[in-house]
Design an enzyme around this catalytic site. Structure first.
Site, PDB file in Angstrom:
ATOM      1  N   TRP A  99       0.833  -1.207   0.000  1.00  0.00           N
ATOM      2  CA  TRP A  99       0.000   0.000   0.000  1.00  0.00           C
ATOM      3  C   TRP A  99       0.863   1.250   0.000  1.00  0.00           C
ATOM      4  O   TRP A  99       0.512   2.248  -0.646  1.00  0.00           O
ATOM      5  CB  TRP A  99      -0.967  -0.036   1.185  1.00  0.00           C
ATOM      6  CG  TRP A  99      -1.790  -1.275   1.151  1.00  0.00           C
ATOM      7  CD1 TRP A  99      -1.758  -2.333   2.017  1.00  0.00           C
ATOM      8  CD2 TRP A  99      -2.745  -1.640   0.132  1.00  0.00           C
ATOM      9  NE1 TRP A  99      -2.636  -3.312   1.619  1.00  0.00           N
ATOM     10  CE2 TRP A  99      -3.252  -2.916   0.468  1.00  0.00           C
ATOM     11  CE3 TRP A  99      -3.222  -0.995  -1.015  1.00  0.00           C
ATOM     12  CZ2 TRP A  99      -4.207  -3.565  -0.312  1.00  0.00           C
ATOM     13  CZ3 TRP A  99      -4.176  -1.642  -1.799  1.00  0.00           C
ATOM     14  CH2 TRP A  99      -4.654  -2.909  -1.436  1.00  0.00           C
ATOM     15  N   ASP A 166      -1.379   6.923   6.575  1.00  0.00           N
ATOM     16  CA  ASP A 166      -2.427   5.968   6.218  1.00  0.00           C
ATOM     17  C   ASP A 166      -2.610   5.051   7.419  1.00  0.00           C
ATOM     18  O   ASP A 166      -1.759   4.225   7.727  1.00  0.00           O
ATOM     19  CB  ASP A 166      -1.995   5.173   4.980  1.00  0.00           C
ATOM     20  CG  ASP A 166      -2.998   4.093   4.587  1.00  0.00           C
ATOM     21  OD1 ASP A 166      -3.999   3.888   5.319  1.00  0.00           O
ATOM     22  OD2 ASP A 166      -2.772   3.436   3.553  1.00  0.00           O
ATOM     23  N   LYS A 190     -11.762  -1.961   8.662  1.00  0.00           N
ATOM     24  CA  LYS A 190     -10.970  -2.786   9.575  1.00  0.00           C
ATOM     25  C   LYS A 190     -11.484  -2.609  11.011  1.00  0.00           C
ATOM     26  O   LYS A 190     -11.968  -3.545  11.618  1.00  0.00           O
ATOM     27  CB  LYS A 190      -9.493  -2.415   9.521  1.00  0.00           C
ATOM     28  CG  LYS A 190      -8.948  -2.123   8.136  1.00  0.00           C
ATOM     29  CD  LYS A 190      -8.689  -3.356   7.317  1.00  0.00           C
ATOM     30  CE  LYS A 190      -7.966  -3.018   6.022  1.00  0.00           C
ATOM     31  NZ  LYS A 190      -7.643  -4.199   5.220  1.00  0.00           N
TER      32      LYS A 190
END
Length: 357
Positions: A99, A166, A190
């Site tokens: 990511w 992030d 999440k």
């Protein structure tokens, strides 16, 4: 058979949040309409949005000079929203996995990107440390938890420049000093809610500094001015975020969930380190509390498919490791009860008795 949900995302949610969302789908707040069909311009929905923001602010101690946005598009959309809004000349990125690499790729479209540190040399099994942060950067971008590789930054870093983070997969799992960041973003699927909504926490004074024209939908200032309703927000997902945050507050907030997360991680890592069949993949000091990655120990590699089926047969869901790492991954997000971790540990011990003489 009871299912134990270790999915990496979308992932387990508090049962009370699911039940309340189910009721709201049938009849939202007794108004005779489903949550799925109400207008986002009504006072009924505005109250949902306002409560979700208020709870988020309270749980993370977000200061008043930071704005909270609930947007669509996923965290991957933020990979280009961030540099579009903040990158004028040069940004620094730390490469800790897939990511982070995707974020780096997008940022290169808007200016110079300097990769300050990387753990790619060891397949992202550790968090880089001790790297220099140049003072001339527009911002520093980090990924605080790496779901694929099971590594996590456990403390807020000090930086001479604006930090962008992030936090898709560890938001609300531990206390965070928001004042050490200029912008925090992440997908909700999440620890905060279902797929479909992305959160952004941004300090307002860092905006409006770039010289490029910004498309209306990309400019954070437009979303701030319209309270996350510059366009139609993901109504259902934000409602579930609100219910998830209510649950988190009810159990004692972030300090309590951090205690629970540490207990779950200690239990599972303890078994990985004890059991001769298994070995962890991440550097011990950088092990994630959210995504616990492990493989079969040397000499037992051929047992991996058998253990996966064995665990599935005992209710373990989502423990297959990412294809880039292999092995197993147990995602222990906030809503996962310690009983599920204990069930996985029991499963590992039972498998050990079958194969270690």
């Amino acid at each position: 058979m009871k299912k134990h949900n270790f999915n990496a995302g979308p992932s387990i949610l508090p049962r009370v949040a699911i039940e309340n969302a189910a009721k709201a789908i049938l009849d939202f707040e007794g108004i005779g309409l489903s949550l799925l069909e109400i207008s986002h311009r009504t006072k009924d929905y505005e109250a949902v949005n306002d409560e979700a923001e208020s709870l988020f602010r309270e749980l993370l101690n977000i200061p008043d000079n930071y704005k909270v946005l609930f947007l669509g598009g996923g965290a991957s959309t933020q990979f280009f929203h961030v540099p579009y809004n903040l990158l004028e000349k040069k940004a620094g990125y730390v490469n800790t996995g897939v990511w982070a690499k995707k974020a780096i790729k997008e940022a290169k479209n808007f200016g110079e990107v300097e990769v300050l540190a990387s753990s790619e040399d060891k397949n992202f099994t550790y968090i880089p440390k001790g790297y220099k942060i140049p003072a001339d950067l527009d911002y520093l971008h980090i990924t605080t938890n790496n779901t694929i590789y099971g590594t996590e930054l456990h403390e807020d870093i000090d930086s001479p420049v604006t930090v962008v983070a992030d936090m898709s997969s560890d938001i609300l799992s531990r206390p965070v000093d928001v004042t050490k960041y200029g912008l925090i973003y992440g997908g909700a699927q999440k620890n905060m809610g279902p797929a479909g909504v992305t959160f952004v926490i941004v300090r307002e004074d860092i905006l409006g500094k770039v010289s490029r024209p910004l498309p209306s939908m990309v400019d954070y200032r437009n979303h701030i001015a319209n309270d996350s309703m510059f366009n139609t927000p993901p109504v259902f997902a934000i409602y579930v975020v609100k219910e998830t945050l209510k649950w988190l507050k009810s159990i004692g907030g972030v300090p309590e969930i951090q205690r629970r997360n540490r207990a779950k991680a200690d239990l599972l890592y303890g078994e990985i380190d004890r059991n001769p069949l298994f070995v962890g993949t991440a550097a011990k000091e950088d092990r994630s509390l959210m995504n616990i990655c492990f493989v079969m120990a040397p000499g037992y590699e051929e047992l991996a498919p058998e253990f996966l089926e064995f665990a599935k047969g005992r209710g373990m869901v989502g423990i297959k490791g990412h294809r880039l790492v292999g092995g197993f991954r147990a995602s222990c997000y906030n809503a996962l009860p310690v009983e599920s971790v204990q069930a996985l540990v029991d499963c590992m011990r039972e498998f050990e008795k079958m194969h270690v003489k």
